[in-house]
Write an enzyme that holds these catalytic residues in place. Structure first.
Site, mmCIF file in Angstrom:
data_model
loop_
_atom_site.group_PDB
_atom_site.id
_atom_site.type_symbol
_atom_site.label_atom_id
_atom_site.label_comp_id
_atom_site.label_asym_id
_atom_site.label_seq_id
_atom_site.Cartn_x
_atom_site.Cartn_y
_atom_site.Cartn_z
ATOM 1 N N HIS A 1 0.820 -1.219 0.000
ATOM 2 C CA HIS A 1 0.000 0.000 0.000
ATOM 3 C C HIS A 1 0.852 1.267 0.000
ATOM 4 C CE1 HIS A 1 0.352 -0.117 4.528
ATOM 5 N NE2 HIS A 1 0.392 1.185 4.355
ATOM 6 N N ASP B 1 -0.070 -7.540 1.297
ATOM 7 C CA ASP B 1 0.382 -6.152 1.449
ATOM 8 C C ASP B 1 1.903 -6.063 1.550
ATOM 9 O OD1 ASP B 1 0.072 -3.426 1.527
ATOM 10 O OD2 ASP B 1 -0.249 -3.333 3.694
ATOM 11 N N SER C 1 4.618 2.281 8.032
ATOM 12 C CA SER C 1 4.220 1.173 7.164
ATOM 13 C C SER C 1 5.402 0.667 6.356
ATOM 14 C CB SER C 1 3.105 1.617 6.208
ATOM 15 O OG SER C 1 1.903 1.813 6.885
#
Length: 504
Positions: free
Chosen positions: A140, A170, A244
């Site tokens: 992402h 992901d 992230s």
């Protein structure tokens, strides 16, 4: 004097315990754990920080024809009522052509229409896993990007290219082409990771640059609803936006997880973060580096959990496995004869805990390999062998059932199933019976059955009338069952529901 002291001591024991000393001494002691000294994370941070990077993502925004054809030639728009000799009309007639020529020259320099300038799109974290420049981050973070920049902990900026990405887990892999040898880290054996272990998260929260936080593993095997392969580690180290793709380390400097998501009503850290386990990441990353994509095994059946009620209705001793709701047409499962109402209890001899466990294990199988699937069907165990397929890139859940009749109150042909709290009517397509009404205080109402939904089968036997339903229920009662399994079709799809049946 010694005798007096001994008696006094015994009296003290009796007063404090209320029991004779020899009885009191036989009780087990309360649990005591030697508390370890609070560790310093400095050595770990010093060792791993050079391997952790910030990832800056840019995307080339497409320029529309209107934007690329920007013109100063207003054509009198907004000034239609001005006299011909008005100074503003003279201004636009003289000024606009020169400015349009300049705009044309800039378009020529920019290149073909549709290629706009690079704009910032995202910012996250990542880490090197090889000395020749392969690094891991989240899908992402990079999914919408067309240009990627890696920022080292010393501030050095390096261009990177996308090697591959996998939306289902992901994860993504980038590659930096450079002559230098990069400091890199390795994945841990996360089977050894225990709840309560110390961990250190390193990343780039809010674009601030390298930031270190510490915490513990709060839980394992978390399902956060992001997909069928959810198996997250939950950590309480502070993780925020920008973390992230960054790593979570154990105290040996090995990556135990990749920070992916946080639970936060406000968007900030509340001590609940989720990381992809190292075991999942390692397999996916290896595939992305080798092939640029991930090939997964595919069974092709829609499944749901086996609840205690469902297990009882099927004669299963334990509420484990995955209940097959609908095999997809042409799938490996359908070709092997797997049917609605089957329960997958084992795969290659290993028990299946639940649908998530089955989905992960099938996905890990090599497409084209043979698998042994153990089923619970009609009160007994059966085994089928099948060839594992390749999960299609656009694989979706089976289409929801359609064509249900929407009954009106008092519709002709309604028949009552009073013990179940239902009235039903034959379906217009001849398949099953349509629920005409549901008593909201009944077990059927409690379990979410609704008007307009269709009962297709009971205990894996097709039904076309209320009499068919009652016949199957009576047979279940004779077999000593206290629950019956109803297959329900609705606009949202197909599912199974176990309902209590009254003995008598």
């Amino acid at each position: 004097m010694l005798k007096t002291t001994t008696v006094a001591g015994l009296a003290a024991v009796l007063l404090t315990t209320g029991l004779p000393a020899e009885v009191a001494q036989s009780f087990a002691e309360a649990v005591r754990v030697q508390a370890p000294a609070v560790p310093s994370f400095a050595n770990v941070v010093d060792a791993v920080s050079p391997a952790v990077v910030s990832v800056r993502v840019q995307a080339r925004e497409r320029v529309s024809d209107d934007e690329s054809n920007f013109t100063f030639d207003f054509g009198g728009r907004g000034f239609e009522d001005l006299p011909e000799d008005h100074p503003l009309r003279r201004f636009f007639r003289e000024f606009a052509p020169r400015e349009n020529d300049r705009a044309d020259r800039w378009r020529d320099r920019r290149g073909p229409r549709g290629e706009g300038r690079l704009r910032p799109r995202a910012q996250g974290s990542g880490f090197f896993i090889t000395e020749d420049g392969y690094l891991v981050t989240n899908n992402h973070v990079v999914s919408d990007g067309s240009a990627f920049t890696v920022i080292m902990n010393d501030g050095t900026e390096l261009d990177a290219k996308l090697v591959g990405k996998d939306s289902r887990t992901d994860l993504a892999v980038l590659k930096v082409d450079d002559k230098r040898k990069f400091t890199y880290v390795s994945f841990a054996d996360d089977e050894k990771v225990r709840v309560g272990d110390w961990v250190v998260a390193v990343g780039n929260p809010f674009g601030l640059g390298g930031t270190v936080t510490a915490g513990i593993i709060s839980a394992r095997g978390r399902d956060i609803g992001s997909g069928p392969y959810d198996d997250y580690l939950q950590v309480d180290a502070a993780v925020n936006r920008g973390n992230s793709g960054g790593p979570t380390f154990n105290l040996s400097g090995e990556v135990v997880g990749i920070n992916t998501a946080i639970f936060s009503p406000s968007g900030g850290n509340v001590g609940i973060a989720f990381a992809i386990p190292a075991s999942v990441a390692k397999d996916v990353v290896d595939s992305l580096i080798k092939d640029g994509t991930v090939s997964r095994g595919w069974l092709g059946v829609q499944i749901q959990p086996v609840t205690k009620d469902i297990a009882e209705s099927l004669g299963l001793s334990e509420a484990n496995g995955a209940l097959v709701v609908e095999p997809q047409a042409g799938s490996p499962g359908e070709k092997a004869g797997i049917k609605n109402g089957d329960v997958v209890t084992a795969l290659n001899g290993e028990p299946v805990k639940d649908p998530r466990d089955l989905a992960r294990r099938v996905a890990a199988l090599r497409p084209g390999s043979t698998a042994e699937v153990t089923l619970w069907r009609s009160g007994k165990s059966e085994t089928v062998n099948l060839e594992i397929g390749t999960l299609p890139s656009d694989a979706k859940e089976p289409a929801p059932a359609t064509g249900e009749a929407q009954p009106d109150e008092g519709q002709a042909g309604e028949e009552a199933l009073a013990d179940l709290g239902l009235t039903v009517t034959p379906s217009e397509d001849g398949k099953g019976v349509t629920i005409a009404s549901v008593d909201p205080d009944s077990d059927a109402g409690d379990r979410g059955l609704k008007e307009g939904e269709k009962i297709v089968s009971v205990n894996n036997q097709e039904v076309k009338s209320a009499d068919d339903v009652l016949k199957v229920i009576n047979n279940a009662k004779k077999d000593g069952r206290s629950k019956a399994l109803f297959q329900i079709e609705a606009q949202e799809g197909s599912r199974f529901v176990a309902l209590p049946i009254t003995q008598g």
